[in-house]
Design an enzyme around this catalytic site. Structure first.
Site, mmCIF file in Angstrom:
data_model
loop_
_atom_site.group_PDB
_atom_site.id
_atom_site.type_symbol
_atom_site.label_atom_id
_atom_site.label_comp_id
_atom_site.label_asym_id
_atom_site.label_seq_id
_atom_site.Cartn_x
_atom_site.Cartn_y
_atom_site.Cartn_z
ATOM 1 N N CYS A 162 39.729 30.913 28.236
ATOM 2 C CA CYS A 162 41.013 30.905 27.518
ATOM 3 C C CYS A 162 41.839 29.697 27.949
ATOM 4 C CB CYS A 162 41.770 32.216 27.740
ATOM 5 S SG CYS A 162 42.064 32.566 29.464
ATOM 6 N N GLU A 212 40.927 30.425 22.586
ATOM 7 C CA GLU A 212 39.743 30.823 23.353
ATOM 8 C C GLU A 212 38.566 29.914 22.965
ATOM 9 O OE1 GLU A 212 40.321 33.678 25.263
ATOM 10 O OE2 GLU A 212 38.297 34.021 26.005
#
Ligand SMILES: C[S@@+](CC[C@H](N)C(=O)[O-])C[C@H]1O[C@@H](n2cnc3c(N)ncnc32)[C@H](O)[C@@H]1O
Length: 379
Positions: free
Chosen positions: A338, A371
């Site tokens: 992330c 992400e």
């Protein structure tokens, strides 16, 4: 966020703000939760593509960011209770909390429950996290997308239940209600569960695999995107698999049916116990879970893994963990991240691999976060 990154982000926001998108949330502009509501969703995706490619530098590039539903996607919200307010921190300020009545990124049922709780806790002493004094620190709401189950956690600075009359009035709207103690100086919305009023867990279901989510354990915040990424990992993984930072077993159990064996390694004991329960619920025989720090698990390890899956927190992996992984010579590394900057730095520490592909997914619409899913092959 570092000053240099903030300046870069503001420059991109200016570039993509066209002045014709009306933010749907009355708190937009003050609340630190969403930064992009005044950009069209297509422009948000373009902005993120640029952010990712700037961060990745020469490592790789993405040609698109896979979209999510732009609102009502978030399965977890941690509402701060401090200074007579209940809500989120003001944009750019850790010291200021603003009252939040509505939240458009939260899922509907948990937002309804949150709105019911707000007036009920107005007489409960909150917690001043600057002077470290008081009682109620956080109200945490979690909602599973595919089962609709709702979890409510009250995080308190004392081992006392002063919330009985509040809970009595809203308990029927939640599947799980817990009291969690977080007594230290650190501003944490998790800690020791000292009273389980109801349930103790909720369940999510991804492509027929059931996951029990306990109050302190991590689960992906956007299940619609998580399931897309997990399917992609299932298509790529094979043979003996090591799943580092395995949480409640999300990836391990999702891919177990198409690999020989999978070993999940996770340092949070509660998550490891939940992963083992999830394994049993789903009657999966070829998965195992170990509670350990990644660096301790890898010390002196000679096992042969064909695939290594990495899914660390934002801070990424330690350089010596990446060096050990590099030396293990698995055929393929699948890296979920992330944080594009730590992804880039970690990938640079893998000298025996080439990046086959990197894909970006919009796990967190309305925010600058994104992400990445990287596939690396041994050279
Ligand atoms: C982003 S979550 C990934 C969870 C899981 N892969 C999933 O899909 O639900 C990161 C997880 O790594 C764990 N973790 C963080 N640092 C770790 C470390 N040094 N060693 C082992 N686990 C770690 C955290 O407790 C957390 O559960």
């Amino acid at each position: 966020m570092k000053k240099k990154n903030r300046i870069h982000l503001n420059r991109l926001i200016e570039k993509y703000r066209r002045g014709d998108t009306v933010p749907p949330c009355p708190h937009f502009g003050r609340c630190g939760g969403c930064l992009f509501q005044d950009l069209s969703y297509d422009d948000q995706l373009e902005l993120k593509k640029e952010l990712v490619n700037d961060a990745l530098q020469e490592i790789a590039s993405v040609d698109r960011v896979n979209p999510s539903p732009p609102y009502r996607y978030r399965s977890r919200m941690d509402m701060v209770t401090a200074f007579g307010r209940c809500g989120l921190r003001r944009s750019g300020s850790y010291r200021v909390v603003i009252d939040i009545e509505f939240c458009r990124i939260m899922r509907e049922k948990s937002e309804r429950l949150y709105r019911a709780i707000r007036p009920l806790i107005s007489d409960i002493e909150d917690y001043d996290y600057l002077r470290h004094h008081g009682y109620l620190r956080y109200v945490v709401l979690r909602e599973a997308l595919f089962t609709g189950q709702v979890m409510l956690n009250f995080v308190t600075a004392a081992w006392e239940n002063r919330l009985a009359s509040v809970i009595e009035r809203i308990a029927d709207q939640a599947d799980s209600v817990s009291l969690i103690h977080s007594g230290g100086l650190a501003d944490l919305s998790y800690g020791d569960i000292f009273e389980t009023i109801k349930g103790g867990y909720i369940e999510e279901s991804l492509d027929g695999i059931r996951f029990r989510i306990t109050p302190n354990s991590f689960f992906q915040s956007n299940a619609e995107i998580a399931v897309q990424m997990y399917r992609r990992i299932r298509n790529e993984a094979g043979g003996r698999v090591l799943d580092l930072c395995s949480g409640v077993g999300g990836i391990s159990l999702f891919i177990a049916g198409s690999v020989d064996r999978v070993t999940g390694v996770e340092m949070n004991r509660e998550a490891v116990d939940a992963a083992e329960t999830n394994r049993l619920i789903n009657r999966i025989e070829n998965a195992e879970f170990t509670c350990a720090e990644a660096k301790d698990f890898l010390r002196g390890r000679v096992d042969d893994y064909e695939t290594i899956v990495l899914d660390p927190p934002r801070s990424g992996m330690l350089p010596d963990v990446m060096e050990r992984i590099d030396r293990m010579r698995a055929g393929k590394i699948i890296y979920l991240s992330c944080n594009p900057a730590t992804f880039r730095d970690d990938v640079r520490n893998l000298h025996g691999y080439r990046v086959e592909s990197v894909e970006a997914y919009d796990m967190f619409p309305q925010t600058p976060h994104v992400e990445l899913l990287g596939i690396l092959k041994a050279e």
